[in-house]
Design an enzyme around this catalytic site. Structure first.
Site, mmCIF file in Angstrom:
data_model
loop_
_atom_site.group_PDB
_atom_site.id
_atom_site.type_symbol
_atom_site.label_atom_id
_atom_site.label_comp_id
_atom_site.label_asym_id
_atom_site.label_seq_id
_atom_site.Cartn_x
_atom_site.Cartn_y
_atom_site.Cartn_z
ATOM 1 N N HIS A 13 -80.390 20.834 47.680
ATOM 2 C CA HIS A 13 -80.199 20.366 46.313
ATOM 3 C C HIS A 13 -81.554 20.042 45.688
ATOM 4 C CE1 HIS A 13 -75.784 19.663 46.716
ATOM 5 N NE2 HIS A 13 -76.104 19.518 47.992
ATOM 6 N N TYR A 26 -71.573 24.111 56.456
ATOM 7 C CA TYR A 26 -70.524 23.142 56.814
ATOM 8 C C TYR A 26 -69.238 23.468 56.061
ATOM 9 C CZ TYR A 26 -72.088 20.904 52.448
ATOM 10 O OH TYR A 26 -72.438 20.657 51.145
ATOM 11 N N ARG A 85 -69.710 26.000 52.989
ATOM 12 C CA ARG A 85 -70.869 26.054 52.108
ATOM 13 C C ARG A 85 -72.003 26.787 52.797
ATOM 14 N NH1 ARG A 85 -72.382 23.551 48.011
ATOM 15 N NH2 ARG A 85 -72.818 25.724 47.578
ATOM 16 N N TYR A 96 -74.674 15.522 56.234
ATOM 17 C CA TYR A 96 -75.495 14.664 55.389
ATOM 18 C C TYR A 96 -75.556 13.252 55.967
ATOM 19 C CZ TYR A 96 -75.277 18.106 51.584
ATOM 20 O OH TYR A 96 -75.389 19.231 50.814
#
Length: 239
Positions: A162, A147, A157, A108
């Site tokens: 999202h 990740y 994950r 991210y």
């Protein structure tokens, strides 16, 4: 002025969304409430607004491959599309849908993300759009990478995006995650598996849509979203 308690919003279904405490998802032990929730009827506050205008959306907000930097994003380009509906199956027009995600390497663009994958200078990882009159939406983006996360020592994950969705009313607000069909990490992820109903998990998985795929350009995945009701898209928790 006195609020009128109408309770017109359908109550959220029990057993559909992740429980506050899921032992395999270890951080829930510290943040979950210790008392049963109190169910209250909806009021005019939850049943009205917010309202978003088309002038709030910039031309490239829906294209995560081009709305950050100038060099373009690295990774497999995909379209994510679908329809937004209420608990009665009716399309919701003019609803704001916001998305955020990791880059193709699973990182991210966030100050606290210390994963070893490099940042992509051409990818910010955020986008938004408004649904059209038929409740349809579409994003162009990069398929995110998996990740690791510090839960059980070797938990990863699944690739996910999202979603934050505002329906006709604040009481229809939904924050969830979308996964990709065929990802083996879905069945191994404690966050996903905290959802008690397998059918509800299935509603979080986007399906490959070859009919919407653009040849020699980008594959397409379809992810329909339902707000509230027995067939609602579950709330998504976690990173």
């Amino acid at each position: 002025m006195t609020d009128v308690f109408t309770g017109r919003l359908t109550p959220r279904a029990d057993g559909l969304h992740p429980p506050p405490l899921a032992p395999a998802y270890r951080s829930t032990a510290l943040r979950s409430p210790r008392h049963a929730p109190i169910r209250m009827p909806s009021t005019t506050t939850e049943e009205t607004g917010p309202v978003f205008g088309h002038d709030m959306i910039a031309p490239l907000d829906h294209d995560l491959t081009a709305n950050f930097g100038s060099g373009g994003a690295i990774g497999e380009q995909v379209f994510v599309m679908g329809h937004l509906r209420d608990e009665g199956g009716r399309p919701i027009a003019g609803a704001l849908i916001e998305v955020w995600q990791a880059n193709a390497g699973g990182r991210y663009r966030h100050a606290r993300d210390g994963y070893l994958a490099p940042l992509d200078p051409g990818f910010g990882g955020c986008g938004r759009c408004l649904t059209d009159d038929a409740g349809a939406y579409s994003f162009r983006t990069i398929r995110p990478g998996a990740y690791p996360w510090p839960n059980g020592g070797n938990d990863w994950r699944p690739a996910h995006i999202h979603f934050s969705v505002f329906g006709h009313a604040f009481g229809q607000r939904l924050v969830t995650q979308m996964y990709f069909e065929g990802d083996p990490h879905i069945a191994l992820c404690p966050i996903v598996q905290s959802i008690p109903d397998p059918a509800a998990i299935d509603r979080l998985i986007a399906r490959l849509d070859m009919g919407a795929t653009v040849p020699f350009d980008a594959r397409a995945y379809r992810f329909d979203i339902t707000l509230r009701g027995l067939s609602a898209t579950p709330f998504g928790a976690g990173a």
